[in-house]
Design an enzyme around this catalytic site. Structure first.
Site, short mmCIF file in Angstrom:
data_model
loop_
_atom_site.label_atom_id
_atom_site.label_comp_id
_atom_site.label_asym_id
_atom_site.label_seq_id
_atom_site.Cartn_x
_atom_site.Cartn_y
_atom_site.Cartn_z
N ASN A 8 35.55 45.97 74.43
CA ASN A 8 36.89 46.57 74.31
C ASN A 8 36.88 47.86 75.12
O ASN A 8 36.30 48.85 74.70
CB ASN A 8 37.20 46.86 72.82
CG ASN A 8 38.51 47.60 72.66
OD1 ASN A 8 39.32 47.66 73.58
ND2 ASN A 8 38.73 48.16 71.48
N LYS A 10 39.35 49.74 75.83
CA LYS A 10 40.39 50.72 75.45
C LYS A 10 41.10 51.19 76.73
O LYS A 10 41.26 50.40 77.66
CB LYS A 10 39.79 51.86 74.63
CG LYS A 10 38.88 51.34 73.53
CD LYS A 10 38.43 52.39 72.57
CE LYS A 10 37.45 51.77 71.59
NZ LYS A 10 37.16 52.62 70.45
N HIS A 93 43.44 46.60 65.49
CA HIS A 93 42.40 47.62 65.73
C HIS A 93 42.81 48.91 65.02
O HIS A 93 43.99 49.26 64.98
CB HIS A 93 42.26 47.86 67.24
CG HIS A 93 41.04 48.67 67.57
ND1 HIS A 93 40.99 50.02 67.37
CD2 HIS A 93 39.82 48.31 68.05
CE1 HIS A 93 39.78 50.47 67.72
NE2 HIS A 93 39.06 49.45 68.13
N GLU A 95 42.63 51.93 65.78
CA GLU A 95 43.34 52.93 66.59
C GLU A 95 44.82 52.59 66.66
O GLU A 95 45.68 53.48 66.71
CB GLU A 95 42.72 53.01 68.00
CG GLU A 95 41.36 53.71 67.95
CD GLU A 95 40.42 53.37 69.09
OE1 GLU A 95 40.86 52.80 70.11
OE2 GLU A 95 39.21 53.68 68.95
N GLU A 165 35.24 46.26 61.45
CA GLU A 165 34.98 47.52 62.14
C GLU A 165 35.22 48.68 61.19
O GLU A 165 36.37 49.13 61.05
CB GLU A 165 35.91 47.66 63.34
CG GLU A 165 35.75 46.59 64.38
CD GLU A 165 36.16 47.10 65.75
OE1 GLU A 165 35.32 47.10 66.64
OE2 GLU A 165 37.32 47.53 65.92
N GLY A 171 33.39 54.63 67.62
CA GLY A 171 33.34 55.72 68.59
C GLY A 171 32.65 56.97 68.08
O GLY A 171 32.74 58.03 68.69
N SER A 211 30.16 51.49 67.07
CA SER A 211 28.96 52.11 67.67
C SER A 211 27.79 51.15 67.79
O SER A 211 26.62 51.54 67.64
CB SER A 211 28.56 53.37 66.87
OG SER A 211 29.61 54.32 66.92
C1 PEP Z 1 35.97 49.47 69.04
O1 PEP Z 1 36.78 50.34 69.29
O2 PEP Z 1 36.36 48.30 68.83
C2 PEP Z 1 34.57 49.85 68.97
C3 PEP Z 1 33.75 49.06 68.33
O3 PEP Z 1 34.22 51.01 69.58
P1 PEP Z 1 32.73 51.65 69.71
O4 PEP Z 1 31.78 50.51 70.01
O5 PEP Z 1 32.83 52.62 70.84
O6 PEP Z 1 32.43 52.28 68.39
#
Ligand code: PEP
Length: 253
Positions: A8, A10, A93, A95, A165, A171, A211
Site C-alpha cells: 500500500n 498511500k 483503511h 486512515e 491492521e 506507520g 509496521s
Molecule cells: C498500512 O497502511 O496499510 C500499513 C500497514 O502501513 P505500515 O506498514 O507502514 O504500518
C-alpha cells in the site's frame, strides 16, 4: 489456501517511480511464485500501471466510490477500475475511516460496489490503542466485519481479503507480536466460519498489516491464521518489499 502479500503505497511516488518499481519486481516475480503479489497505487497511475504490470503483479486501488455512474465529481467507480484492468481496491483503511469520513456504512457500500463489479475487496479492520487497552479490541474488529461483510452472499465472499491492521501499529514502527496478531486472526477466522461456514472461511486470505517489515514478516506469516500481509512503508522500496514476501513460508517450503 491463497497466500497474499499486498503493498500500500498511500500517497507516495511519482509515475516514473511507479514504473521503476514495477521494473525491479518483474524478474523477481518470475522466480518467486506461491504468493499472490498485489500493490495498491495512487489513483492517477492505475490505468497505465495495470496495463503495463508484469505477470504476477495485481494492481489495486486504495479507494473506490460507493456510488455508481452519475454526477459525483471526483469519484471513481468500481466499473471504471475494472475497465482499467485494476483487480480491486482497499476499503476501510483506518486512515480513510478516521480522516475521510469512511464510516462503517460507507465502507459497506464500497464493498458492495466492488462485489457488483466482480472485483477484490481488501477489507481492513482494526482497533485503536485505547480500544485495545480497554479490552475491546476483538469486539471492535468483529463489529467492523459484521457491518462490512456479513451480508455478502456466500458465492461472492471469496472476493474478500481481510486485512487486520491494529491502528496503533500502522506507520508507527510498533508491530503486534505474532501471538497478538495470531489471536485476533483466529477470532476473525472463527467469526468467518460462523458467518459463511468453515470451508469457505478457510479460503478467505487473512492478512496482517501494521509496521510489517523484512525483519518481522517471517514470524508473522508463520502463524496458523495469517496468510500474508498488507505492507505500507516497507513496500515502497521494491527490494524491501521482496524481502517481506520472501518471509512467507509458501516461498520457503
Ligand atoms: C498500512 O497502511 O496499510 C500499513 C500497514 O502501513 P505500515 O506498514 O507502514 O504500518
Amino acid at each position: 489456501m491463497r497466500n497474499v502479500v499486498a503493498g500500500n503505497w498511500k500517497s507516495n511516488k511519482l509515475l516514473h517511480e511507479a514504473r521503476e518499481w514495477m521494473a525491479v519486481m518483474e524478474g523477481w516475480l518470475q522466480n518467486n511464485r506461491g504468493v499472490d503479489v498485489m500493490v495498491a497505487m495512487p489513483a492517477p497511475y492505475l490505468a497505465a500501471c495495470a496495463t503495463d504490470a508484469p505477470l504476477g503483479l495485481h494492481v489495486l486501488a486504495q479507494n473506490v466510490s460507493a456510488e455508481s455512474f452519475g454526477a459525483h465529481t471526483g469519484e471513481f467507480t468500481a466499473d471504471m477500475l475494472k475497465s482499467s484492468g485494476v483487480s480491486g481496491a482497499i476499503v476501510g483503511h483506518s486512515e480513510r475511516r478516521s480522516r475521510f469520513g469512511d464510516s462503517d456504512s460507507v465502507v459497506a457500500a464500497k464493498v458492495d460496489a466492488l462485489m457488483a463489479a466482480d472485483l477484490t475487496a481488501v477489507f481492513c479492520c482494526g482497533e485503536t490503542l485505547q480500544q485495545r487497552e480497554s479490552g475491546r479490541a476483538e469486539d471492535i474488529v468483529l463489529k467492523q466485519l459484521q457491518a462490512g461483510i456479513l451480508r455478502i452472499p456466500v458465492d461472492q465472499i471469496t472476493q474478500i481479503i481481510v486485512a487486520y491492521e491494529p491502528v496503533w501499529a500502522i506507520g508507527t514502527g510498533v508491530t503486534a507480536t505474532s501471538d497478538e496478531a495470531q489471536e485476533m486472526h483466529a477470532s476473525i477466522r472463527g467469526w468467518l466460519s460462523e458467518a459463511f461456514g468453515a470451508e469457505v472461511a478457510a479460503r478467505i486470505p487473512l492478512l496482517y498489516g501494521g509496521s510489517c517489515n523484512p525483519s518481522n514478516a517471517s514470524e508473522l506469516f508463520a502463524q496458523k491464521d495469517i496468510n500474508g500481509g498488507l505492507i505500507g512503508g516497507a513496500s515502497l522500496d521494491p527490494k524491501s518489499f521482496q524481502s517481506v514476501i520472501q518471509g512467507h513460508p509458501a516461498l520457503n517450503s
